[in-house]
Design an enzyme around this catalytic site. Structure first.
Site, mmCIF file in Angstrom:
data_model
loop_
_atom_site.group_PDB
_atom_site.id
_atom_site.type_symbol
_atom_site.label_atom_id
_atom_site.label_comp_id
_atom_site.label_asym_id
_atom_site.label_seq_id
_atom_site.Cartn_x
_atom_site.Cartn_y
_atom_site.Cartn_z
ATOM 1 N N CYS A 99 -14.684 -101.172 -56.591
ATOM 2 C CA CYS A 99 -15.664 -100.271 -55.493
ATOM 3 C C CYS A 99 -15.175 -98.670 -55.915
ATOM 4 O O CYS A 99 -14.590 -98.270 -56.332
ATOM 5 C CB CYS A 99 -14.800 -100.482 -54.072
ATOM 6 S SG CYS A 99 -15.442 -99.058 -52.516
ATOM 7 N N HIS A 141 -19.785 -107.138 -49.225
ATOM 8 C CA HIS A 141 -19.313 -105.676 -49.985
ATOM 9 C C HIS A 141 -20.319 -104.257 -48.985
ATOM 10 O O HIS A 141 -19.681 -103.346 -48.633
ATOM 11 C CB HIS A 141 -19.920 -105.155 -51.109
ATOM 12 C CG HIS A 141 -18.564 -104.187 -51.802
ATOM 13 N ND1 HIS A 141 -17.454 -104.521 -51.920
ATOM 14 C CD2 HIS A 141 -18.872 -102.929 -51.755
ATOM 15 C CE1 HIS A 141 -16.844 -103.324 -52.906
ATOM 16 N NE2 HIS A 141 -17.796 -102.842 -52.363
ATOM 17 N N GLU A 142 -21.583 -103.937 -48.843
ATOM 18 C CA GLU A 142 -21.944 -102.643 -48.700
ATOM 19 C C GLU A 142 -22.095 -102.626 -47.229
ATOM 20 O O GLU A 142 -21.822 -102.427 -46.648
ATOM 21 C CB GLU A 142 -23.791 -102.954 -49.447
ATOM 22 C CG GLU A 142 -23.576 -102.967 -50.896
ATOM 23 C CD GLU A 142 -23.028 -101.436 -51.214
ATOM 24 O OE1 GLU A 142 -22.735 -100.358 -50.743
ATOM 25 O OE2 GLU A 142 -22.029 -101.721 -52.023
ATOM 26 N N HIS A 145 -19.105 -101.894 -45.602
ATOM 27 C CA HIS A 145 -18.901 -100.438 -46.036
ATOM 28 C C HIS A 145 -19.473 -99.574 -44.213
ATOM 29 O O HIS A 145 -18.798 -98.830 -43.665
ATOM 30 C CB HIS A 145 -19.839 -100.037 -47.305
ATOM 31 C CG HIS A 145 -18.824 -99.149 -48.245
ATOM 32 N ND1 HIS A 145 -17.982 -99.388 -47.596
ATOM 33 C CD2 HIS A 145 -19.080 -100.007 -49.185
ATOM 34 C CE1 HIS A 145 -16.699 -99.182 -49.334
ATOM 35 N NE2 HIS A 145 -18.433 -99.431 -50.114
#
Length: 209
Positions: A99, A141-142, A145
């Site tokens: 990351c 993953h994004e 965030h």
């Protein structure tokens, strides 16, 4: 277009949910271009707005896929529907992620192999697509965030202990830490001589999202 600093774990914007995008206007278009520029300079395959200190729900990506989607894109106000996540122990060779906001580190994490993504483009037009394999991993993953989660928050107990140790060793975990893609030495070794880095033909590293 401007390359922006990437904030590091401990920065408050990374640890709280981002706000919905309400205006599809010129400032949003400029933000999207800055995100692409920053993602490219960092050699990542994804970048969420909170990673450059902007608490808004959008992310960019650049990764080839087998799902009929352009390799490069942006998703605004995304919603994800996840497939099944295996309960097997993650494989360090096949399941390791990195990351940009935990620079230079990587840890294995199981993710769903299939997701459905709904969102909007910069003009405000809606779309939906399916993602599989590593493309699906990047989407998850994004999306995390945008909900105030880093991938290290999802690690199993063994890997979580290693991640906390690495974060302490680097002096992170509090506000004010950042790095500048294209200026600071690349934390994932992309400045290394040819043959020693992990860049694909487009200059991105699919391990780093």
């Amino acid at each position: 277009m401007t390359v922006r600093p990437v904030v590091i774990t401990g920065e408050p914007v990374l640890h709280r949910p981002a706000a919905r995008v309400e205006s599809f206007d010129a400032p949003l278009a400029e933000l999207v271009q800055d995100m692409f520029e920053t993602m490219d300079a960092a050699h990542g395959v994804g970048l969420a707005a909170p990673q450059i200190g902007v608490a808004m729900r959008l992310f960019t990506y650049e990764i080839g896929n087998d799902d009929g989607m352009p390799a490069r894109g942006v998703v605004i106000n995304p919603i994800l529907s996840l497939g099944r996540i295996s309960q097997e122990r993650p494989d360090p060779d096949d399941d390791s992620e990195g990351c940009l906001s935990v620079p230079g580190e990587s840890f294995p994490l199981k993710r769903a192999d299939q997701v459905t993504v709904s969102g909007f483009d910069p003009s405000g037009d809606p779309f939906t697509f399916g993602a599989t394999g590593w493309f699906a991993r990047v989407m998850q993953h994004e999306f995390d965030h945008l909900n105030g989660l880093l991938y290290v928050d999802r690690l199993d107990a063994r890997q979580s202990k290693k991640a906390r140790k690495a974060i302490r060793a680097n002096g992170w975990g509090s506000a004010g830490h950042r790095w500048m893609p294209g200026v600071d030495r690349d934390p994932f070794g992309h400045d290394d001589p040819p043959g020693e880095s992990h860049l694909d033909s487009s200059g991105h590293d699919d391990r780093v999202v």
